[in-house]
Design a protein around this motif. Structure first.
Motif, PDB file in Angstrom:
ATOM      1  N   ASN A  63       0.591  -1.282   0.160  1.00  0.00           N
ATOM      2  CA  ASN A  63       0.120   0.080  -0.016  1.00  0.00           C
ATOM      3  C   ASN A  63       0.905   1.231   0.177  1.00  0.00           C
ATOM      4  O   ASN A  63       0.381   2.540  -0.342  1.00  0.00           O
ATOM      5  N   VAL A  64       2.228   1.305   0.317  1.00  0.00           N
ATOM      6  CA  VAL A  64       3.051   2.247   0.262  1.00  0.00           C
ATOM      7  C   VAL A  64       4.013   2.298  -0.738  1.00  0.00           C
ATOM      8  O   VAL A  64       4.271   3.254  -1.498  1.00  0.00           O
ATOM      9  N   MET A  65       4.571   1.102  -1.400  1.00  0.00           N
ATOM     10  CA  MET A  65       5.481   0.919  -2.323  1.00  0.00           C
ATOM     11  C   MET A  65       5.244  -0.358  -3.043  1.00  0.00           C
ATOM     12  O   MET A  65       6.371  -1.070  -3.465  1.00  0.00           O
ATOM     13  N   GLY A  66       4.044  -0.566  -3.348  1.00  0.00           N
ATOM     14  CA  GLY A  66       3.633  -1.811  -4.179  1.00  0.00           C
ATOM     15  C   GLY A  66       4.028  -1.712  -5.677  1.00  0.00           C
ATOM     16  O   GLY A  66       4.219  -0.647  -6.233  1.00  0.00           O
ATOM     17  N   HIS A  67       4.438  -2.902  -6.270  1.00  0.00           N
ATOM     18  CA  HIS A  67       4.738  -2.907  -7.773  1.00  0.00           C
ATOM     19  C   HIS A  67       4.095  -3.928  -8.242  1.00  0.00           C
ATOM     20  O   HIS A  67       3.439  -4.951  -7.673  1.00  0.00           O
ATOM     21  N   LEU A  89      -5.930   0.268  -5.608  1.00  0.00           N
ATOM     22  CA  LEU A  89      -5.020  -0.736  -5.242  1.00  0.00           C
ATOM     23  C   LEU A  89      -5.960  -2.192  -5.320  1.00  0.00           C
ATOM     24  O   LEU A  89      -5.461  -3.358  -5.581  1.00  0.00           O
ATOM     25  N   ALA A  90      -7.205  -2.212  -4.795  1.00  0.00           N
ATOM     26  CA  ALA A  90      -8.049  -3.567  -4.762  1.00  0.00           C
ATOM     27  C   ALA A  90      -8.174  -4.203  -6.234  1.00  0.00           C
ATOM     28  O   ALA A  90      -8.391  -5.206  -6.165  1.00  0.00           O
ATOM     29  N   ALA A  91      -8.084  -3.268  -7.171  1.00  0.00           N
ATOM     30  CA  ALA A  91      -8.089  -3.906  -8.571  1.00  0.00           C
ATOM     31  C   ALA A  91      -6.624  -3.980  -9.246  1.00  0.00           C
ATOM     32  O   ALA A  91      -6.449  -3.851 -10.251  1.00  0.00           O
ATOM     33  N   ASP A  92      -5.543  -4.023  -8.593  1.00  0.00           N
ATOM     34  CA  ASP A  92      -4.035  -3.877  -8.611  1.00  0.00           C
ATOM     35  C   ASP A  92      -3.757  -2.898  -9.760  1.00  0.00           C
ATOM     36  O   ASP A  92      -2.811  -2.908 -10.560  1.00  0.00           O
ATOM     37  N   TYR A  93      -4.292  -1.727  -9.684  1.00  0.00           N
ATOM     38  CA  TYR A  93      -4.158  -0.405 -10.366  1.00  0.00           C
ATOM     39  C   TYR A  93      -4.183  -0.763 -11.998  1.00  0.00           C
ATOM     40  O   TYR A  93      -3.565  -0.262 -12.648  1.00  0.00           O
ATOM     41  N   VAL A  94      -5.228  -1.820 -12.171  1.00  0.00           N
ATOM     42  CA  VAL A  94      -5.582  -1.981 -13.703  1.00  0.00           C
ATOM     43  C   VAL A  94      -7.090  -1.993 -13.575  1.00  0.00           C
ATOM     44  O   VAL A  94      -7.625  -2.641 -13.078  1.00  0.00           O
ATOM     45  N   LYS A  95      -7.615  -1.156 -14.746  1.00  0.00           N
ATOM     46  CA  LYS A  95      -9.061  -1.198 -14.808  1.00  0.00           C
ATOM     47  C   LYS A  95      -9.600  -2.435 -15.200  1.00  0.00           C
ATOM     48  O   LYS A  95      -9.042  -3.403 -16.116  1.00  0.00           O
ATOM     49  N   PRO A  96     -10.668  -3.066 -14.536  1.00  0.00           N
ATOM     50  CA  PRO A  96     -11.203  -4.362 -14.775  1.00  0.00           C
ATOM     51  C   PRO A  96     -11.788  -4.496 -16.180  1.00  0.00           C
ATOM     52  O   PRO A  96     -12.341  -3.563 -16.591  1.00  0.00           O
ATOM     53  N   ALA A 103      -1.374  -8.411 -20.408  1.00  0.00           N
ATOM     54  CA  ALA A 103      -1.308  -9.087 -19.295  1.00  0.00           C
ATOM     55  C   ALA A 103      -0.803  -8.179 -18.172  1.00  0.00           C
ATOM     56  O   ALA A 103      -0.339  -7.172 -18.397  1.00  0.00           O
ATOM     57  N   HIS A 104      -1.334  -8.701 -16.909  1.00  0.00           N
ATOM     58  CA  HIS A 104      -0.760  -7.929 -15.768  1.00  0.00           C
ATOM     59  C   HIS A 104      -0.587  -8.712 -14.474  1.00  0.00           C
ATOM     60  O   HIS A 104      -1.467  -9.690 -14.220  1.00  0.00           O
ATOM     61  N   SER A 105       0.185  -8.390 -13.635  1.00  0.00           N
ATOM     62  CA  SER A 105       0.272  -9.128 -12.489  1.00  0.00           C
ATOM     63  C   SER A 105      -0.444  -8.288 -11.076  1.00  0.00           C
ATOM     64  O   SER A 105      -1.153  -7.301 -11.322  1.00  0.00           O
ATOM     65  N   LYS A 106      -0.612  -9.128 -10.075  1.00  0.00           N
ATOM     66  CA  LYS A 106      -1.135  -8.299  -8.951  1.00  0.00           C
ATOM     67  C   LYS A 106      -0.241  -7.501  -8.359  1.00  0.00           C
ATOM     68  O   LYS A 106       0.945  -7.641  -8.711  1.00  0.00           O
ATOM     69  N   VAL A 107      -0.501  -6.511  -7.488  1.00  0.00           N
ATOM     70  CA  VAL A 107       0.536  -5.652  -6.743  1.00  0.00           C
ATOM     71  C   VAL A 107       1.135  -6.295  -5.675  1.00  0.00           C
ATOM     72  O   VAL A 107       0.264  -6.904  -4.921  1.00  0.00           O
ATOM     73  N   ILE A 108       2.244  -6.171  -5.575  1.00  0.00           N
ATOM     74  CA  ILE A 108       3.081  -7.058  -4.504  1.00  0.00           C
ATOM     75  C   ILE A 108       3.783  -5.933  -3.635  1.00  0.00           C
ATOM     76  O   ILE A 108       4.333  -4.910  -4.038  1.00  0.00           O
ATOM     77  N   GLY A 109       4.023  -6.325  -2.280  1.00  0.00           N
ATOM     78  CA  GLY A 109       4.904  -5.576  -1.561  1.00  0.00           C
ATOM     79  C   GLY A 109       6.423  -6.235  -1.186  1.00  0.00           C
ATOM     80  O   GLY A 109       6.637  -7.147  -1.966  1.00  0.00           O
ATOM     81  N   GLY A 110       7.197  -5.515  -0.348  1.00  0.00           N
ATOM     82  CA  GLY A 110       8.493  -5.830  -0.131  1.00  0.00           C
ATOM     83  C   GLY A 110       8.479  -7.238   0.236  1.00  0.00           C
ATOM     84  O   GLY A 110       7.836  -7.762   1.067  1.00  0.00           O
ATOM     85  N   GLY A 111       9.458  -8.110  -0.407  1.00  0.00           N
ATOM     86  CA  GLY A 111       9.634  -9.658  -0.157  1.00  0.00           C
ATOM     87  C   GLY A 111       8.578 -10.481  -0.948  1.00  0.00           C
ATOM     88  O   GLY A 111       8.985 -11.656  -0.836  1.00  0.00           O
TER      89      GLY A 111
END
Length: 149
Positions: A63-67, A89-96, A103-111
């Protein structure tokens, strides 16, 4: 004689079993400094599916530095990015249902890690870009994706 046999075995083991076999994946890292580890990804045309493995090597939460990693035509990148910010963020910053997104991935955080699979047949009319659609990240976290014969 034993030395020659060992040298031959080491040399044989260092060559791929199938000559000319395409690598149908790429390992991409993102960090807390908003940088991807690659600026270019080359996709062999001989692959049916190409996988991008994304690893967030930073420490900050999503939620702070997701990729994430999003693949689209370069000409669609700005629009996909703008619509993604609105999606949140709930949609992984991709319009449904955004048909501009290949293609797109989900947003992930550190580690954390994630992967996307791209049907190579969808990559016919480039140029293509890959980018992070987290708000503000695509200015730095972007690159080109090219299909190579």
């Amino acid at each position: 004689m034993l030395c020659k046999t060992l040298v031959a075995a080491v040399l044989f083991a260092s060559f791929p079993l199938v000559a000319g076999a395409a690598t149908c994946s790429a390992d991409l890292e993102g960090n807390d400094a908003m940088k991807f580890s690659m600026a270019t990804i080359e996709v062999p045309k001989s692959c049916t599916t190409f996988t991008i493995n994304l690893k967030h090597v930073g420490k900050l939460p999503k939620n702070v530095m997701g990729h994430n990693v999003v693949v689209a035509k370069s000409s669609d990148m700005a629009g996909v990015n703008a619509d993604g910010v609105k999606a949140g963020l709930a949609a992984d910053y991709v319009k449904p249902g955004d048909n501009r997104v290949i293609a797109h991935s989900k947003v992930i955080g550190g580690g954390e890690s994630t992967s996307i699979s791209i049907p190579v047949a969808k990559l016919s009319e480039g140029p293509y870009s890959f980018f992070c659609s987290f708000p503000g990240h695509s200015a730095l976290m972007k690159g080109t994706l090219t299909v190579k014969p």
